[in-house]
Design a protein around this motif. Structure first.
Motif, PDB file in Angstrom:
ATOM      1  N   LEU A 250       4.351  -6.151  -1.650  1.00 55.58           N
ATOM      2  CA  LEU A 250       4.651  -6.266  -0.225  1.00 55.58           C
ATOM      3  C   LEU A 250       3.448  -5.889   0.630  1.00 55.58           C
ATOM      4  O   LEU A 250       3.343  -6.315   1.782  1.00 55.58           O
ATOM      5  CB  LEU A 250       5.845  -5.382   0.134  1.00 55.58           C
ATOM      6  CG  LEU A 250       7.226  -5.913  -0.272  1.00 55.58           C
ATOM      7  CD1 LEU A 250       8.298  -4.881   0.044  1.00 55.58           C
ATOM      8  CD2 LEU A 250       7.529  -7.223   0.415  1.00 55.58           C
ATOM      9  N   LEU A 251       2.535  -5.099   0.068  1.00 55.63           N
ATOM     10  CA  LEU A 251       1.314  -4.754   0.797  1.00 55.63           C
ATOM     11  C   LEU A 251       0.473  -6.002   1.066  1.00 55.63           C
ATOM     12  O   LEU A 251      -0.098  -6.158   2.147  1.00 55.63           O
ATOM     13  CB  LEU A 251       0.511  -3.726  -0.003  1.00 55.63           C
ATOM     14  CG  LEU A 251      -0.866  -3.342   0.540  1.00 55.63           C
ATOM     15  CD1 LEU A 251      -0.768  -2.797   1.954  1.00 55.63           C
ATOM     16  CD2 LEU A 251      -1.532  -2.320  -0.376  1.00 55.63           C
ATOM     17  N   VAL A 252       0.388  -6.901   0.094  1.00 51.97           N
ATOM     18  CA  VAL A 252      -0.355  -8.145   0.298  1.00 51.97           C
ATOM     19  C   VAL A 252       0.296  -8.966   1.406  1.00 51.97           C
ATOM     20  O   VAL A 252      -0.377  -9.511   2.289  1.00 51.97           O
ATOM     21  CB  VAL A 252      -0.425  -8.952  -1.011  1.00 51.97           C
ATOM     22  CG1 VAL A 252      -1.151 -10.277  -0.790  1.00 51.97           C
ATOM     23  CG2 VAL A 252      -1.118  -8.144  -2.095  1.00 51.97           C
ATOM     24  N   ILE A 253       1.627  -9.053   1.384  1.00 47.56           N
ATOM     25  CA  ILE A 253       2.338  -9.789   2.426  1.00 47.56           C
ATOM     26  C   ILE A 253       2.055  -9.178   3.796  1.00 47.56           C
ATOM     27  O   ILE A 253       1.800  -9.893   4.778  1.00 47.56           O
ATOM     28  CB  ILE A 253       3.851  -9.797   2.124  1.00 47.56           C
ATOM     29  CG1 ILE A 253       4.121 -10.580   0.841  1.00 47.56           C
ATOM     30  CG2 ILE A 253       4.630 -10.380   3.290  1.00 47.56           C
ATOM     31  CD1 ILE A 253       5.569 -10.584   0.421  1.00 47.56           C
ATOM     32  N   ALA A 254       2.084  -7.839   3.877  1.00 48.51           N
ATOM     33  CA  ALA A 254       1.839  -7.174   5.158  1.00 48.51           C
ATOM     34  C   ALA A 254       0.415  -7.409   5.646  1.00 48.51           C
ATOM     35  O   ALA A 254       0.186  -7.699   6.827  1.00 48.51           O
ATOM     36  CB  ALA A 254       2.119  -5.681   5.024  1.00 48.51           C
ATOM     37  N   LEU A 255      -0.572  -7.279   4.756  1.00 51.70           N
ATOM     38  CA  LEU A 255      -1.972  -7.413   5.153  1.00 51.70           C
ATOM     39  C   LEU A 255      -2.330  -8.841   5.543  1.00 51.70           C
ATOM     40  O   LEU A 255      -3.188  -9.062   6.405  1.00 51.70           O
ATOM     41  CB  LEU A 255      -2.879  -6.952   4.022  1.00 51.70           C
ATOM     42  CG  LEU A 255      -2.930  -5.443   3.769  1.00 51.70           C
ATOM     43  CD1 LEU A 255      -3.657  -5.141   2.465  1.00 51.70           C
ATOM     44  CD2 LEU A 255      -3.621  -4.729   4.931  1.00 51.70           C
ATOM     45  N   LEU A 276      -8.777  -3.734  -6.455  1.00 53.86           N
ATOM     46  CA  LEU A 276      -7.641  -3.777  -5.539  1.00 53.86           C
ATOM     47  C   LEU A 276      -7.929  -2.931  -4.300  1.00 53.86           C
ATOM     48  O   LEU A 276      -7.644  -3.341  -3.169  1.00 53.86           O
ATOM     49  CB  LEU A 276      -6.377  -3.293  -6.241  1.00 53.86           C
ATOM     50  CG  LEU A 276      -5.106  -3.240  -5.389  1.00 53.86           C
ATOM     51  CD1 LEU A 276      -4.766  -4.615  -4.816  1.00 53.86           C
ATOM     52  CD2 LEU A 276      -3.936  -2.697  -6.207  1.00 53.86           C
ATOM     53  N   ARG A 277      -8.509  -1.750  -4.485  1.00 52.16           N
ATOM     54  CA  ARG A 277      -8.858  -0.910  -3.335  1.00 52.16           C
ATOM     55  C   ARG A 277      -9.858  -1.625  -2.420  1.00 52.16           C
ATOM     56  O   ARG A 277      -9.712  -1.599  -1.198  1.00 52.16           O
ATOM     57  CB  ARG A 277      -9.443   0.428  -3.801  1.00 52.16           C
ATOM     58  CG  ARG A 277      -9.979   1.291  -2.647  1.00 52.16           C
ATOM     59  CD  ARG A 277     -10.482   2.621  -3.120  1.00 52.16           C
ATOM     60  NE  ARG A 277      -9.388   3.516  -3.441  1.00 52.16           N
ATOM     61  CZ  ARG A 277      -8.730   4.233  -2.541  1.00 52.16           C
ATOM     62  NH1 ARG A 277      -9.051   4.170  -1.260  1.00 52.16           N
ATOM     63  NH2 ARG A 277      -7.755   5.026  -2.915  1.00 52.16           N
ATOM     64  N   ALA A 278     -10.854  -2.272  -3.012  1.00 52.31           N
ATOM     65  CA  ALA A 278     -11.847  -2.980  -2.205  1.00 52.31           C
ATOM     66  C   ALA A 278     -11.197  -4.092  -1.383  1.00 52.31           C
ATOM     67  O   ALA A 278     -11.549  -4.316  -0.218  1.00 52.31           O
ATOM     68  CB  ALA A 278     -12.943  -3.541  -3.106  1.00 52.31           C
ATOM     69  N   LEU A 283      -9.328  -6.075   3.957  1.00 54.67           N
ATOM     70  CA  LEU A 283      -8.288  -6.643   4.802  1.00 54.67           C
ATOM     71  C   LEU A 283      -7.891  -5.685   5.925  1.00 54.67           C
ATOM     72  O   LEU A 283      -7.612  -6.120   7.046  1.00 54.67           O
ATOM     73  CB  LEU A 283      -7.071  -7.020   3.958  1.00 54.67           C
ATOM     74  CG  LEU A 283      -7.287  -8.187   2.984  1.00 54.67           C
ATOM     75  CD1 LEU A 283      -6.053  -8.419   2.124  1.00 54.67           C
ATOM     76  CD2 LEU A 283      -7.631  -9.462   3.748  1.00 54.67           C
ATOM     77  N   CYS A 284      -7.866  -4.383   5.637  1.00 53.06           N
ATOM     78  CA  CYS A 284      -7.576  -3.406   6.692  1.00 53.06           C
ATOM     79  C   CYS A 284      -8.645  -3.445   7.780  1.00 53.06           C
ATOM     80  O   CYS A 284      -8.338  -3.311   8.974  1.00 53.06           O
ATOM     81  CB  CYS A 284      -7.478  -1.999   6.103  1.00 53.06           C
ATOM     82  SG  CYS A 284      -5.897  -1.626   5.304  1.00 53.06           S
ATOM     83  N   ALA A 289      -5.072  -2.645  13.952  1.00 50.88           N
ATOM     84  CA  ALA A 289      -3.977  -1.665  13.941  1.00 50.88           C
ATOM     85  C   ALA A 289      -3.641  -1.188  12.535  1.00 50.88           C
ATOM     86  O   ALA A 289      -2.614  -0.537  12.339  1.00 50.88           O
ATOM     87  CB  ALA A 289      -2.728  -2.265  14.595  1.00 50.88           C
ATOM     88  N   SER A 290      -4.493  -1.483  11.556  1.00 50.14           N
ATOM     89  CA  SER A 290      -4.234  -1.070  10.173  1.00 50.14           C
ATOM     90  C   SER A 290      -5.170   0.060   9.775  1.00 50.14           C
ATOM     91  O   SER A 290      -6.327   0.116  10.211  1.00 50.14           O
ATOM     92  CB  SER A 290      -4.414  -2.260   9.220  1.00 50.14           C
ATOM     93  OG  SER A 290      -3.486  -3.286   9.525  1.00 50.14           O
ATOM     94  N   ARG A 291      -4.658   0.932   8.904  1.00 55.05           N
ATOM     95  CA  ARG A 291      -5.474   2.085   8.484  1.00 55.05           C
ATOM     96  C   ARG A 291      -5.147   2.443   7.053  1.00 55.05           C
ATOM     97  O   ARG A 291      -3.975   2.574   6.678  1.00 55.05           O
ATOM     98  CB  ARG A 291      -5.195   3.273   9.416  1.00 55.05           C
ATOM     99  CG  ARG A 291      -5.979   4.537   9.114  1.00 55.05           C
ATOM    100  CD  ARG A 291      -6.080   5.418  10.365  1.00 55.05           C
ATOM    101  NE  ARG A 291      -4.787   5.713  10.942  1.00 55.05           N
ATOM    102  CZ  ARG A 291      -4.121   6.863  10.741  1.00 55.05           C
ATOM    103  NH1 ARG A 291      -4.653   7.790   9.965  1.00 55.05           N
ATOM    104  NH2 ARG A 291      -2.966   7.071  11.334  1.00 55.05           N
ATOM    105  N   LEU A 292      -6.193   2.608   6.236  1.00 61.62           N
ATOM    106  CA  LEU A 292      -6.041   3.079   4.856  1.00 61.62           C
ATOM    107  C   LEU A 292      -6.152   4.591   4.866  1.00 61.62           C
ATOM    108  O   LEU A 292      -7.174   5.149   5.250  1.00 61.62           O
ATOM    109  CB  LEU A 292      -7.092   2.455   3.953  1.00 61.62           C
ATOM    110  CG  LEU A 292      -7.077   2.886   2.481  1.00 61.62           C
ATOM    111  CD1 LEU A 292      -5.740   2.573   1.837  1.00 61.62           C
ATOM    112  CD2 LEU A 292      -8.223   2.208   1.723  1.00 61.62           C
TER     113      LEU A 292
END
Length: 298
Positions: A250-255, A276-278, A283-284, A289-292
């Motif tokens: 779902l993270l991929v869908i959100a990003l 995956l982290r990269a 994408l963030c 409005a996105s933050r890791l």
């Protein structure tokens, strides 16, 4: 009529990959669909594309006995499966007798430098691998070992009565939490994640990481009839408030698909695959409005 095609789906991504494959290639054979009921959500808007006939059932001793018999008789010609990790002796025997093996998308593995579930050496070079194409530039190099067949974008839900009713009710949550690995390494988030919080549990119990007790909206969503429960895919796309999500497909869908100006907080485990982290970091960075979040040991 050609032989039987057997589809083995351990989760929702596998199921939708199988659904899209039959929709695109339109085979006319007999299809048998074996699903894990606790991890596959029925969707009336995506009925199984029928060939000559279609059977569907959960995994169990009697089911496996029938499949072993069909394999002994040489009737199963093709099998579509995400990996062999959860294949017991019965399913292993079916695989050994099957003429053609095809692989299904398993979610995040195509974006990991080293797949977690799929052992690539268990399958011959050039084995067909059906993959969703939402973040194609970030696909891992190991996928090139297989004959990748593109399924296009992940099939997003057009509507969801349960989610629409929840967002229109007095119990509308102020923030949304998608439970997945990484949430147990969070710093305090009281300001970023206001109550009431709707917590969506991961379908696999072993991957649930949210340390706080579920809020009443989460409890009511979990006990309501299946047809009225909010669809997590739909909520991720339509909930405009703060969304916290861990290491989940779902993270991929959100990003990729969530509006870029809606707040999105991402939590990854410290040992997450570097590739995956990269991808998540990249994408963030493209979403204001996105933050890791930085992991903090519990």
């Amino acid at each position: 009529m050609s032989g039987i095609s057997l589809y083995v789906c351990f989760n929702q991504v596998n199921y939708l990959a199988a659904w899209r494959q039959r929709l695109l290639e339109r085979p006319r054979d007999l299809s048998l669909l074996l699903v894990e009921p606790s991890r596959v959500r029925p969707d009336a808007s995506k009925p199984w594309p029928r060939g000559i006939a279609h059977l569907r059932g959960p995994s169990g001793p009697w089911t496996m006995a029938v499949l072993v018999l069909l394999a002994l008789l040489g009737l199963i010609e093709r099998i579509y499966i995400p990996h062999r990790r959860e294949a017991g002796r019965g399913l292993g025997f079916v695989l050994s007798r099957c003429r053609h093996i095809h692989l299904l998308d398993d979610g995040l593995d195509q974006y990991r430098g080293q797949p977690r579930a799929l052992i690539t050496g268990q399958f011959p070079l050039g084995t067909p691998l059906y993959l969703f194409s939402d973040a194609l530039p970030f696909r891992a190099p190991w996928c090139a070992r297989f004959a990748c067949r593109e399924l296009g974008g992940f099939p997003l839900p057009a509507g969801d009565p349960g989610g629409e009713a929840l967002l229109a009710s007095r119990q509308r949550p102020a923030s949304l939490v998608v439970d997945a690995p990484g949430l147990d390494w969070l710093p305090p988030l009281e300001a970023d994640l206001p109550p009431p919080r709707l917590v969506l549990a991961h379908p696999a119990a072993g991957k649930r990481s949210w340390p706080a007790a579920p809020t009443p909206p989460s409890s009511s969503a979990a006990t309501s009839p299946a047809r009225s429960r909010p669809n997590p895919d739909w909520l991720v796309l339509h909930f405009p408030g703060p969304l916290l999500i861990g290491e989940s497909f779902l993270l991929v869908i959100a990003l990729v698909h969530r509006p870029v100006d809606w707040p999105l907080l991402v939590a990854l485990p410290p040992a997450v695959d570097p590739q995956l982290r990269a991808m998540v970091e990249c994408l963030c960075a493209q979403r204001p409005a996105s933050r890791l979040l930085r992991a903090v040991p519990p």
